[in-house]
Structure formats: structure tokens, C-alpha cells
Design a protein around this motif. Structure first.
Motif, PDB file in Angstrom:
ATOM      1  N   LEU A  23       0.819  -1.212   0.000  1.00 25.41           N
ATOM      2  CA  LEU A  23       0.000   0.000   0.000  1.00 25.41           C
ATOM      3  C   LEU A  23       0.853   1.262   0.000  1.00 25.41           C
ATOM      4  O   LEU A  23       0.496   2.262  -0.633  1.00 25.41           O
ATOM      5  CB  LEU A  23      -0.949  -0.003   1.209  1.00 25.41           C
ATOM      6  N   GLU A  24       1.992   1.222   0.677  1.00 25.38           N
ATOM      7  CA  GLU A  24       2.876   2.386   0.696  1.00 25.38           C
ATOM      8  C   GLU A  24       3.405   2.715  -0.699  1.00 25.38           C
ATOM      9  O   GLU A  24       3.676   3.866  -1.003  1.00 25.38           O
ATOM     10  CB  GLU A  24       4.047   2.145   1.650  1.00 25.38           C
ATOM     11  N   ARG A  25       3.523   1.701  -1.518  1.00 31.21           N
ATOM     12  CA  ARG A  25       3.990   1.923  -2.896  1.00 31.21           C
ATOM     13  C   ARG A  25       2.863   2.421  -3.798  1.00 31.21           C
ATOM     14  O   ARG A  25       3.110   3.054  -4.820  1.00 31.21           O
ATOM     15  CB  ARG A  25       4.568   0.643  -3.481  1.00 31.21           C
ATOM     16  N   LEU A  26       1.619   2.115  -3.429  1.00 34.20           N
ATOM     17  CA  LEU A  26       0.493   2.412  -4.307  1.00 34.20           C
ATOM     18  C   LEU A  26      -0.278   3.675  -3.964  1.00 34.20           C
ATOM     19  O   LEU A  26      -0.930   4.245  -4.838  1.00 34.20           O
ATOM     20  CB  LEU A  26      -0.483   1.223  -4.294  1.00 34.20           C
ATOM     21  N   THR A  27      -0.245   4.086  -2.695  1.00 30.31           N
ATOM     22  CA  THR A  27      -1.094   5.215  -2.312  1.00 30.31           C
ATOM     23  C   THR A  27      -0.434   6.040  -1.219  1.00 30.31           C
ATOM     24  O   THR A  27       0.335   5.516  -0.414  1.00 30.31           O
ATOM     25  CB  THR A  27      -2.492   4.737  -1.827  1.00 30.31           C
ATOM     26  N   SER A  28      -0.775   7.307  -1.203  1.00 32.20           N
ATOM     27  CA  SER A  28      -0.273   8.182  -0.140  1.00 32.20           C
ATOM     28  C   SER A  28      -1.098   8.015   1.134  1.00 32.20           C
ATOM     29  O   SER A  28      -0.727   8.521   2.181  1.00 32.20           O
ATOM     30  CB  SER A  28      -0.310   9.639  -0.604  1.00 32.20           C
ATOM     31  N   ARG A  29      -2.207   7.316   1.039  1.00 34.15           N
ATOM     32  CA  ARG A  29      -3.076   7.088   2.203  1.00 34.15           C
ATOM     33  C   ARG A  29      -2.897   5.679   2.764  1.00 34.15           C
ATOM     34  O   ARG A  29      -3.819   5.113   3.335  1.00 34.15           O
ATOM     35  CB  ARG A  29      -4.523   7.317   1.800  1.00 34.15           C
ATOM     36  N   ALA A  30      -1.724   5.116   2.609  1.00 35.04           N
ATOM     37  CA  ALA A  30      -1.468   3.731   3.009  1.00 35.04           C
ATOM     38  C   ALA A  30      -1.802   3.477   4.472  1.00 35.04           C
ATOM     39  O   ALA A  30      -2.413   2.455   4.808  1.00 35.04           O
ATOM     40  CB  ALA A  30      -0.014   3.368   2.742  1.00 35.04           C
ATOM     41  N   ARG A  31      -1.430   4.388   5.333  1.00 37.35           N
ATOM     42  CA  ARG A  31      -1.631   4.184   6.764  1.00 37.35           C
ATOM     43  C   ARG A  31      -3.109   4.007   7.111  1.00 37.35           C
ATOM     44  O   ARG A  31      -3.484   3.085   7.831  1.00 37.35           O
ATOM     45  CB  ARG A  31      -1.029   5.367   7.518  1.00 37.35           C
ATOM     46  N   GLY A  32      -3.948   4.892   6.606  1.00 33.47           N
ATOM     47  CA  GLY A  32      -5.380   4.807   6.902  1.00 33.47           C
ATOM     48  C   GLY A  32      -6.036   3.591   6.275  1.00 33.47           C
ATOM     49  O   GLY A  32      -6.833   2.902   6.915  1.00 33.47           O
ATOM     50  N   VAL A  33      -5.693   3.325   5.018  1.00 33.86           N
ATOM     51  CA  VAL A  33      -6.265   2.159   4.330  1.00 33.86           C
ATOM     52  C   VAL A  33      -5.833   0.878   5.038  1.00 33.86           C
ATOM     53  O   VAL A  33      -6.643  -0.020   5.278  1.00 33.86           O
ATOM     54  CB  VAL A  33      -5.839   2.129   2.844  1.00 33.86           C
ATOM     55  N   TRP A  34      -4.563   0.803   5.394  1.00 35.72           N
ATOM     56  CA  TRP A  34      -4.052  -0.395   6.052  1.00 35.72           C
ATOM     57  C   TRP A  34      -4.698  -0.585   7.418  1.00 35.72           C
ATOM     58  O   TRP A  34      -5.082  -1.697   7.783  1.00 35.72           O
ATOM     59  CB  TRP A  34      -2.529  -0.343   6.208  1.00 35.72           C
TER      60      TRP A  34
END
Length: 133
Positions: free
Chosen positions: A65-76
Motif C-alpha cells: 500500500l505504501e507503494r500504491l497510495t499516499s493514504r497507506a496508513r489509513g487504508v491499512w
């Protein structure tokens, strides 16, 4: 990377601590009855493998997710909490109320280490911290 590896290791230790308290100290007979098969004893190897697999899967998803989106933390985080809720169906296979409660406590213990621990090391958070310095 080292912090995330320690977090995954901490999740394994947390699950094993719950197992040891329940089985060795309290005397819970920790067995599950999956489907129509005979009851199966949940031992430390099974606890280690399951919690390690959960930790590595969570870490892998977060890295992706960190590679795909800037919102990785929230999505994860949302995905991790949904996974915890779904995983709580597994302990229903416990052969007793004590076994069910112990299994659920192990799931929660693993999540209690993984969710804040892996979130803490997200790249977005590191970027935010360096930008505010």
C-alpha cells in the motif's frame, strides 16, 4: 525495517504469552473442533505459525500500500481492523468457553501489537515527521 520485524516478533510473543497463561497457568484445555474433524489441540507451534503469518501478511500489505497510495496508513489500519473482526469467527471453533475466550484473546493480543506497531513505522508518517522538522 528492523522496527517492523520487531513488531512482528512482538506479536508472536504476545500470542505465546496468552497461550502460556491460559494453558500452563490457568489450565485451559486449548482445543478447536474445525468442522467435522476430531478436536485438535492448539500448541505453541500452531500459535507461533499463525501469529507470524498474520504479522508478515500485515507487513506485506502495508509495504504494498505504501507503494500504491499516499493514504497507506489509513487504508491499512481499516483493513487490519476488519481482518481482526473477521478473524474472531475462528475462535468459535473452540471446544469450550475457556478455549474460545483464550483463542479470541490471542487474536486481540496479536492485533494489539501489530496495528500500532506497524502503523508507527509507515513511510508516510516518516515523511510527515521530517517535513515538520
Amino acid at each position: 525495517m528492523a522496527a517492523r520485524a520487531l513488531t512482528v516478533g512482538g506479536a508472536v510473543v504476545a500470542a505465546l504469552a496468552v497461550w502460556a497463561l491460559a494453558v500452563a497457568v490457568i489450565g485451559v484445555e486449548l482445543q478447536v473442533e474445525p468442522g467435522t474433524t476430531e478436536p485438535e489441540t492448539v500448541g505453541p507451534a500452531m500459535v507461533t505459525i499463525a501469529s507470524l503469518a498474520a504479522g508478515l501478511a500485515g507487513w506485506g500489505l502495508l509495504a504494498l500500500l505504501e507503494r500504491l497510495t499516499s493514504r497507506a496508513r489509513g487504508v491499512w489500519t481499516a483493513t487490519a481492523l476488519a481482518a481482526l473482526l473477521m478473524s474472531l469467527a475462528g475462535p468459535l471453533a473452540g471446544v469450550s468457553a475457556a478455549a474460545t475466550a483464550t483463542l479470541a484473546a490471542m487474536h486481540v493480543a496479536v492485533a494489539a501489537v501489530l496495528v500500532p506497531g506497524l502503523r508507527r513505522g509507515t513511510r508516510a508518517q516518516a515523511r510527515d515527521a521530517s517535513a515538520s522538522s
